[in-house]
Design a protein around this motif. Structure first.
Motif, PDB file in Angstrom:
ATOM      1  N   LEU A   1      -3.968   6.124   7.174  1.00 24.25           N
ATOM      2  CA  LEU A   1      -2.777   5.687   5.810  1.00 24.25           C
ATOM      3  C   LEU A   1      -1.464   5.481   6.735  1.00 24.25           C
ATOM      4  O   LEU A   1      -0.407   5.161   5.842  1.00 24.25           O
TER       5      LEU A   1
ATOM      6  N   LEU B   1       5.429   5.986   1.804  1.00 28.18           N
ATOM      7  CA  LEU B   1       4.860   7.381   0.989  1.00 28.18           C
ATOM      8  C   LEU B   1       5.290   8.258   0.871  1.00 28.18           C
ATOM      9  O   LEU B   1       6.541   7.974   0.200  1.00 28.18           O
TER      10      LEU B   1
ATOM     11  N   TRP C   1      -1.969   2.356  -4.567  1.00 25.12           N
ATOM     12  CA  TRP C   1      -1.633   4.261  -4.111  1.00 25.12           C
ATOM     13  C   TRP C   1      -3.367   4.406  -3.337  1.00 25.12           C
ATOM     14  O   TRP C   1      -4.270   3.973  -4.458  1.00 25.12           O
ATOM     15  N   THR C   2      -2.994   5.315  -2.343  1.00 31.64           N
ATOM     16  CA  THR C   2      -4.164   6.126  -1.794  1.00 31.64           C
ATOM     17  C   THR C   2      -3.570   7.536  -2.024  1.00 31.64           C
ATOM     18  O   THR C   2      -2.629   7.806  -1.402  1.00 31.64           O
TER      19      THR C   2
ATOM     20  N   GLN D   1      -8.732   9.540   9.119  1.00 30.04           N
ATOM     21  CA  GLN D   1      -8.292   9.237   7.777  1.00 30.04           C
ATOM     22  C   GLN D   1      -7.284   9.273   6.902  1.00 30.04           C
ATOM     23  O   GLN D   1      -5.922   7.999   6.877  1.00 30.04           O
ATOM     24  N   ILE D   2      -6.247  10.421   7.534  1.00 29.60           N
ATOM     25  CA  ILE D   2      -4.259  10.158   7.027  1.00 29.60           C
ATOM     26  C   ILE D   2      -3.690   9.402   8.282  1.00 29.60           C
ATOM     27  O   ILE D   2      -2.825   8.522   8.309  1.00 29.60           O
TER      28      ILE D   2
ATOM     29  N   CYS E   1       0.761   1.785   5.634  1.00 29.02           N
ATOM     30  CA  CYS E   1       1.307   2.110   4.128  1.00 29.02           C
ATOM     31  C   CYS E   1       2.107   1.425   4.623  1.00 29.02           C
ATOM     32  O   CYS E   1       3.327   1.923   5.394  1.00 29.02           O
TER      33      CYS E   1
ATOM     34  N   VAL F   1      -4.374  11.431  -1.103  1.00 33.64           N
ATOM     35  CA  VAL F   1      -5.148  13.010  -0.370  1.00 33.64           C
ATOM     36  C   VAL F   1      -4.823  14.155  -0.780  1.00 33.64           C
ATOM     37  O   VAL F   1      -3.083  14.103  -1.021  1.00 33.64           O
TER      38      VAL F   1
ATOM     39  N   PHE G   1       0.781   5.101  -0.261  1.00 33.19           N
ATOM     40  CA  PHE G   1       0.047   6.330   0.752  1.00 33.19           C
ATOM     41  C   PHE G   1       0.547   7.795   0.209  1.00 33.19           C
ATOM     42  O   PHE G   1       1.837   8.176  -0.182  1.00 33.19           O
TER      43      PHE G   1
ATOM     44  N   ARG H   1       0.761  -1.297  -0.283  1.00 36.29           N
ATOM     45  CA  ARG H   1      -0.009   0.377   0.035  1.00 36.29           C
ATOM     46  C   ARG H   1       0.972   1.169  -0.038  1.00 36.29           C
ATOM     47  O   ARG H   1       1.772   1.864   0.821  1.00 36.29           O
TER      48      ARG H   1
END
Ligand SMILES: Cc1cc2nc3c(=O)[nH]c(=O)nc-3n(C[C@H](O)[C@H](O)[C@H](O)COP(=O)(O)O)c2cc1C
Length: 190
Positions: A72, A79, A36-37, A68-69, A76, A39, A7, A5
């Motif tokens: 993550l 980063l 990938w996420t 949410q952050i 994750c 923000v 971020f 994952r």
């Protein structure tokens, strides 16, 4: 094996600007299959830290907009901080996000949690700036390195696209982008 994952904290107000182009090229060069996420600081509108001191007494924050952050950052594998340089620093919405990491500083240095975030991860810094200068990148690197000490995060590499006011050609950066992506992915297995 589950996908890793990633971020991305994205600091530009522009969806198709220089920073977005740098992120797209970085993701294309990334050697691992990764979920990938992203923000986007300008969409998320995270409130500034109030310095209220609640996090000095217990886990969490008076304001839940960072949840949410927080999740993550704790989960994750990679980063990526991608941002334009604004006045030698982060644009205000991204600066607000980094100020909200004060909760991890309090956890570490007031409440004695070692480490405040259990999972170790490596990070990449992707920056763009209008001037033909590294000054903004030097300042942002210093800020990130300090913040990363309480995020259990290590800066593995960086790419700076400078002089974007005049130079719209990203091609010369492709080598360093690929190297940085590789460093981040390899770092995970160490
Ligand atoms: C409010 C503001 C402040 C800026 N400050 C700087 C600066 O201090 N140094 C610099 O080199 N460029 C500065 N720039 C230029 C941006 O960093 C540059 O245009 C960047 O590539 C924009 O990225 P974007 O297309 O993703 O928005 C500034 C731009 C704005 C709008």
């Amino acid at each position: 094996m589950p996908k890793k994952r990633g971020f991305i904290l994205f600091g530009s107000p522009h969806q198709n600007g220089a920073t977005a182009r740098l992120v797209q090229a970085f993701l294309k060069a990334f050697p691992e299959e990764t979920e990938w996420t992203m923000v986007e600081a300008y969409h998320q509108k995270i409130a500034p830290c109030l310095g209220c001191g609640l996090c000095e007494h217990k886990e969490g924050c008076v304001n839940s907009d960072f949840d949410q952050i927080d999740h993550l950052l704790r989960t994750c594998d990679y980063l990526v901080v991608a941002s334009p340089v604004y006045n030698l620093s982060f644009p205000a919405p991204l600066k607000a996000i980094f100020d909200r990491t004060q909760r991890y500083f309090s956890a570490r240095f007031v409440r004695g949690e070692r480490p405040p975030i259990a999972k170790h991860k490596k990070a990449a810094m992707l920056l763009t700036c209008g001037a033909d200068s590294r000054d903004g990148a030097d300042i942002i690197r210093k800020q990130l390195k300090m913040i990363f000490t309480v995020l259990n995060t290590e800066l593995a590499g960086e790419v700076l696209w400078k002089n974007t006011d005049r130079d719209k050609n990203m091609e010369p950066l492709m080598g360093v982008l690929a190297e940085t992506a590789e460093k981040l992915a390899i770092a995970w297995d160490l």
